[in-house]
Design a protein around this motif. Structure first.
Motif, PDB file in Angstrom:
ATOM      1  N   GLN A   1      42.223  48.253  16.856  1.00 52.08           N
ATOM      2  CA  GLN A   1      43.671  48.880  17.176  1.00 52.08           C
ATOM      3  C   GLN A   1      43.574  49.492  18.533  1.00 52.08           C
ATOM      4  N   ARG A   2      42.562  49.402  19.425  1.00 49.58           N
ATOM      5  CA  ARG A   2      42.800  49.965  20.709  1.00 49.58           C
ATOM      6  C   ARG A   2      43.857  49.246  21.478  1.00 49.58           C
ATOM      7  N   PRO A   3      45.078  49.707  21.900  1.00 48.24           N
ATOM      8  CA  PRO A   3      45.856  48.916  22.445  1.00 48.24           C
ATOM      9  C   PRO A   3      45.596  48.464  23.925  1.00 48.24           C
ATOM     10  N   THR A   4      45.687  47.124  24.277  1.00 46.11           N
ATOM     11  CA  THR A   4      45.405  46.157  25.296  1.00 46.11           C
ATOM     12  C   THR A   4      46.488  45.282  25.769  1.00 46.11           C
ATOM     13  N   GLU A   5      46.402  45.501  27.115  1.00 44.39           N
ATOM     14  CA  GLU A   5      47.332  44.409  27.723  1.00 44.39           C
ATOM     15  C   GLU A   5      46.775  43.189  28.330  1.00 44.39           C
ATOM     16  N   PRO A   6      47.190  41.994  27.901  1.00 41.03           N
ATOM     17  CA  PRO A   6      46.432  40.812  28.314  1.00 41.03           C
ATOM     18  C   PRO A   6      46.387  40.572  29.969  1.00 41.03           C
ATOM     19  N   LEU A   7      45.752  39.695  30.337  1.00 41.58           N
ATOM     20  CA  LEU A   7      45.550  39.457  31.880  1.00 41.58           C
ATOM     21  C   LEU A   7      47.033  39.383  32.717  1.00 41.58           C
ATOM     22  N   HIS A   8      46.953  40.291  33.625  1.00 39.79           N
ATOM     23  CA  HIS A   8      48.380  40.310  34.470  1.00 39.79           C
ATOM     24  C   HIS A   8      48.112  40.999  35.651  1.00 39.79           C
ATOM     25  N   GLN A   9      49.245  40.655  36.578  1.00 37.74           N
ATOM     26  CA  GLN A   9      49.148  41.481  37.977  1.00 37.74           C
ATOM     27  C   GLN A   9      49.537  42.911  37.824  1.00 37.74           C
ATOM     28  N   TRP A  10      48.947  43.815  38.049  1.00 40.44           N
ATOM     29  CA  TRP A  10      49.209  45.206  37.725  1.00 40.44           C
ATOM     30  C   TRP A  10      50.443  45.673  39.081  1.00 40.44           C
ATOM     31  N   THR A  11      51.210  46.648  38.581  1.00 39.31           N
ATOM     32  CA  THR A  11      52.203  46.865  39.588  1.00 39.31           C
ATOM     33  C   THR A  11      51.954  48.255  40.351  1.00 39.31           C
ATOM     34  N   ASP A  12      51.096  48.927  39.763  1.00 41.81           N
ATOM     35  CA  ASP A  12      50.513  50.230  40.356  1.00 41.81           C
ATOM     36  C   ASP A  12      49.459  50.126  41.293  1.00 41.81           C
ATOM     37  N   LYS A  13      48.574  49.058  41.154  1.00 41.10           N
ATOM     38  CA  LYS A  13      47.614  49.028  41.829  1.00 41.10           C
ATOM     39  C   LYS A  13      47.108  47.552  42.333  1.00 41.10           C
ATOM     40  N   PRO A  14      46.446  47.241  43.332  1.00 42.68           N
ATOM     41  CA  PRO A  14      46.177  45.763  43.854  1.00 42.68           C
ATOM     42  C   PRO A  14      45.203  45.271  42.803  1.00 42.68           C
ATOM     43  N   ILE A  15      45.476  44.904  41.668  1.00 38.97           N
ATOM     44  CA  ILE A  15      44.525  44.666  40.734  1.00 38.97           C
ATOM     45  C   ILE A  15      44.957  43.491  39.709  1.00 38.97           C
ATOM     46  N   PHE A  16      44.369  42.477  39.587  1.00 38.32           N
ATOM     47  CA  PHE A  16      44.553  41.388  38.673  1.00 38.32           C
ATOM     48  C   PHE A  16      43.591  41.360  37.601  1.00 38.32           C
ATOM     49  N   ALA A  17      44.063  41.913  36.176  1.00 37.89           N
ATOM     50  CA  ALA A  17      43.187  41.901  34.990  1.00 37.89           C
ATOM     51  C   ALA A  17      44.097  42.244  33.804  1.00 37.89           C
ATOM     52  N   GLY A  18      43.254  42.162  32.672  1.00 40.79           N
ATOM     53  CA  GLY A  18      43.792  42.965  31.421  1.00 40.79           C
ATOM     54  C   GLY A  18      43.710  44.349  31.879  1.00 40.79           C
ATOM     55  N   ARG A  19      44.464  45.186  30.630  1.00 42.09           N
ATOM     56  CA  ARG A  19      44.205  46.427  30.862  1.00 42.09           C
ATOM     57  C   ARG A  19      44.316  47.039  29.210  1.00 42.09           C
ATOM     58  N   ASP A  20      43.448  48.421  29.497  1.00 41.42           N
ATOM     59  CA  ASP A  20      43.113  49.289  28.225  1.00 41.42           C
ATOM     60  C   ASP A  20      44.331  50.324  28.328  1.00 41.42           C
ATOM     61  N   GLU A  21      45.210  50.173  27.310  1.00 38.04           N
ATOM     62  CA  GLU A  21      46.514  51.094  27.509  1.00 38.04           C
ATOM     63  C   GLU A  21      46.165  52.429  27.142  1.00 38.04           C
ATOM     64  N   GLN A  22      44.918  52.483  26.526  1.00 38.81           N
ATOM     65  CA  GLN A  22      44.670  53.798  26.019  1.00 38.81           C
ATOM     66  C   GLN A  22      44.012  54.738  27.215  1.00 38.81           C
ATOM     67  N   SER A  23      43.197  54.120  28.063  1.00 33.44           N
ATOM     68  CA  SER A  23      42.677  54.936  29.264  1.00 33.44           C
ATOM     69  C   SER A  23      43.326  54.460  30.593  1.00 33.44           C
ATOM     70  N   GLY A  24      43.782  53.453  30.720  1.00 31.23           N
ATOM     71  CA  GLY A  24      44.601  52.920  31.882  1.00 31.23           C
ATOM     72  C   GLY A  24      43.501  51.982  32.874  1.00 31.23           C
ATOM     73  N   GLY A  25      42.385  51.791  32.384  1.00 29.45           N
ATOM     74  CA  GLY A  25      41.463  51.148  33.187  1.00 29.45           C
ATOM     75  C   GLY A  25      41.180  49.683  32.646  1.00 29.45           C
TER      76      GLY A  25
END
Length: 274
Positions: A27-51
């Motif tokens: 149930q933990r919300p997660t985004e799959p692999l993508h280019q982040w728009t707010d940081k120079p990072i290419f990764a999936g993302r934990d929508e709950q904590s932002g990391g």
């Protein structure tokens, strides 16, 4: 409860080959692999904590610039209760990817008491370092195959030794023949998808119920009800499988992911970036 395998400086063309399974609550919300728009990072993302749990440095402008920095983080399973004021372990990933410190310098400046238990592996094309906040000081990785899970880096859990064996027998020989990702990716993902569970006498002692411990003992964790193994509603399992490779000159960085959208039916989305 995740697993990470790293072939470090074994191949001239690919000094880094990293394979990872991320195990998480469904149930933990997660985004799959993508280019982040707010940081120079290419990764999936934990929508709950932002990391994130695994990522590379990549800037959107002007040409998706990459500097060879990469990170993976795993939680540490020792029965210690989480504190309400702990920072997210995913911040360690984003902090390193957006810093200019060397892997070793970054590892030494972490305030270890700010986080729940973790194993952190950080690197670039020149150096890889592992550190945790359970007594393992920052240590450079030697050239070789390393497999880490949720215990001490030197622990030999059933799942770490099984993945190590499968990589040595089935994947590394293929890479020696041909380092092109398409040549060996199926074998690598097959090793990451191994659901073989440990015998009772080979389970680690982490304070969990034996039935749950055994369900978590495979490389790939099929959907389970983590709080009660006998219930029918799954709450936990392997959510993401990733393969990261970095070439010697950092001009070719590939992060490929299988993101499991519906774990019960084993449907997934496969995204690849070069």
């Amino acid at each position: 409860m995740c697993i990470v395998a790293i072939a470090w400086q074994l191949f001239d063309e690919l000094p880094l080959i990293l394979l990872s399974n991320r195990d998480e609550f469904l149930q933990r919300p997660t985004e799959p692999l993508h280019q982040w728009t707010d940081k120079p990072i290419f990764a999936g993302r934990d929508e709950q904590s932002g990391g994130t749990w695994l990522g590379i440095h990549q800037e959107i402008q002007p040409y998706h610039h990459q500097n060879g920095r990469w990170v993976a983080v795993l939680n540490f399973r020792d029965g210690a209760q989480a504190s309400d004021n702990e920072r997210s372990r995913g911040e360690l990933v984003t902090d390193f990817l957006t810093s200019h410190l060397s892997p070793m310098a970054f590892a030494h400046q972490i305030n270890l008491l700010d986080y729940g238990g973790f194993n952190l592996i950080i690197g670039d094309t020149q150096q890889a370092v592992i550190v945790n906040n359970r007594g393992h000081a920052p240590t450079p990785l030697y050239a070789g195959l390393h497999v880490f899970s949720n215990g001490q880096p030197e622990d030999s859990w059933f799942k770490t030794e099984r993945l190590r064996s499968r990589l040595r027998q089935e994947v590394l020989p293929l890479i020696s023949e041909n380092s092109a990702f398409e040549y060996w990716q199926d074998a690598a993902f097959a090793a990451l998808s191994d659901t073989t569970k440990a015998p009772i006498d080979k389970l680690p002692k982490t304070g969990l119920d034996i039935a749950i411990e055994q369900a978590l003992s495979s490389i790939y964790i099929e959907p389970i009800a983590l709080s009660n193994i006998e219930t029918t509603m799954p709450t936990y399992g392997t959510r993401t499988q990733s393969i990261l490779t970095v070439s010697y000159d950092s001009k070719s960085i590939n992060l490929s992911e299988k993101y499991h959208l519906q774990l019960n039916s084993r449907e997934y989305q496969h995204t690849q970036h070069e």
